[in-house]
Design a protein around this motif. Sequence first.
Motif, PDB file in Angstrom:
ATOM      1  N   ARG A  88       0.814  -1.216   0.000  1.00 35.93           N
ATOM      2  CA  ARG A  88       0.000   0.000   0.000  1.00 35.93           C
ATOM      3  C   ARG A  88       0.844   1.261   0.000  1.00 35.93           C
ATOM      4  N   GLY A  89       2.108   1.144   0.408  1.00 37.25           N
ATOM      5  CA  GLY A  89       2.949   2.328   0.521  1.00 37.25           C
ATOM      6  C   GLY A  89       2.641   3.108   1.786  1.00 37.25           C
ATOM      7  N   ALA A  90       2.168   2.414   2.823  1.00 33.75           N
ATOM      8  CA  ALA A  90       1.799   3.082   4.070  1.00 33.75           C
ATOM      9  C   ALA A  90       3.044   3.522   4.828  1.00 33.75           C
ATOM     10  N   GLN A  91       2.957   4.644   5.488  1.00 30.58           N
ATOM     11  CA  GLN A  91       4.051   5.164   6.305  1.00 30.58           C
ATOM     12  C   GLN A  91       4.030   4.476   7.663  1.00 30.58           C
ATOM     13  N   PRO A  92       5.195   4.256   8.261  1.00 36.33           N
ATOM     14  CA  PRO A  92       5.205   3.637   9.594  1.00 36.33           C
ATOM     15  C   PRO A  92       4.574   4.558  10.625  1.00 36.33           C
ATOM     16  N   GLU A  93       3.904   3.936  11.593  1.00 33.06           N
ATOM     17  CA  GLU A  93       3.245   4.718  12.629  1.00 33.06           C
ATOM     18  C   GLU A  93       4.278   5.272  13.602  1.00 33.06           C
ATOM     19  N   PRO A  94       4.075   6.509  14.085  1.00 32.12           N
ATOM     20  CA  PRO A  94       5.018   7.052  15.053  1.00 32.12           C
ATOM     21  C   PRO A  94       4.892   6.300  16.385  1.00 32.12           C
ATOM     22  N   THR A  95       5.991   6.233  17.106  1.00 35.54           N
ATOM     23  CA  THR A  95       5.955   5.558  18.392  1.00 35.54           C
ATOM     24  C   THR A  95       5.138   6.373  19.379  1.00 35.54           C
TER      25      THR A  95
END
Length: 103
Positions: A88-95
């Motif tokens: 999907r090209g999703a960005q990693p979630e912030p911690t």
Amino acid sequence: MKQLIAVFPILFESQNYEPGDELPTHNAGLVEVWIGNGTAIWKDTEEPKKRSAKARQTTAPAGLPGDAYPSAGAEQDLVGKPPSRKTRGAQPEPTKGRRKSSA
């Protein structure tokens, strides 16, 4: 490196050694006696390198096979299951860390 480990409680030079404690080896005569009567054993302290376990999927992926729209590619068309984050090209979630108090 090998260590002399007590199997039974030993009183030596006003020091009480419990089972599992390392014994002094400066008195060779007593070391031979301890080993001979089974009061102490030589134990190798170097631990073998542990191999890490690798996870492997043992079941089919969740979802129903069928035509998904839009198509995500080969072997990715499962109805009711979103494509992988990479596809999907999703960005990693912030911690999510603890907020600092302003007090």
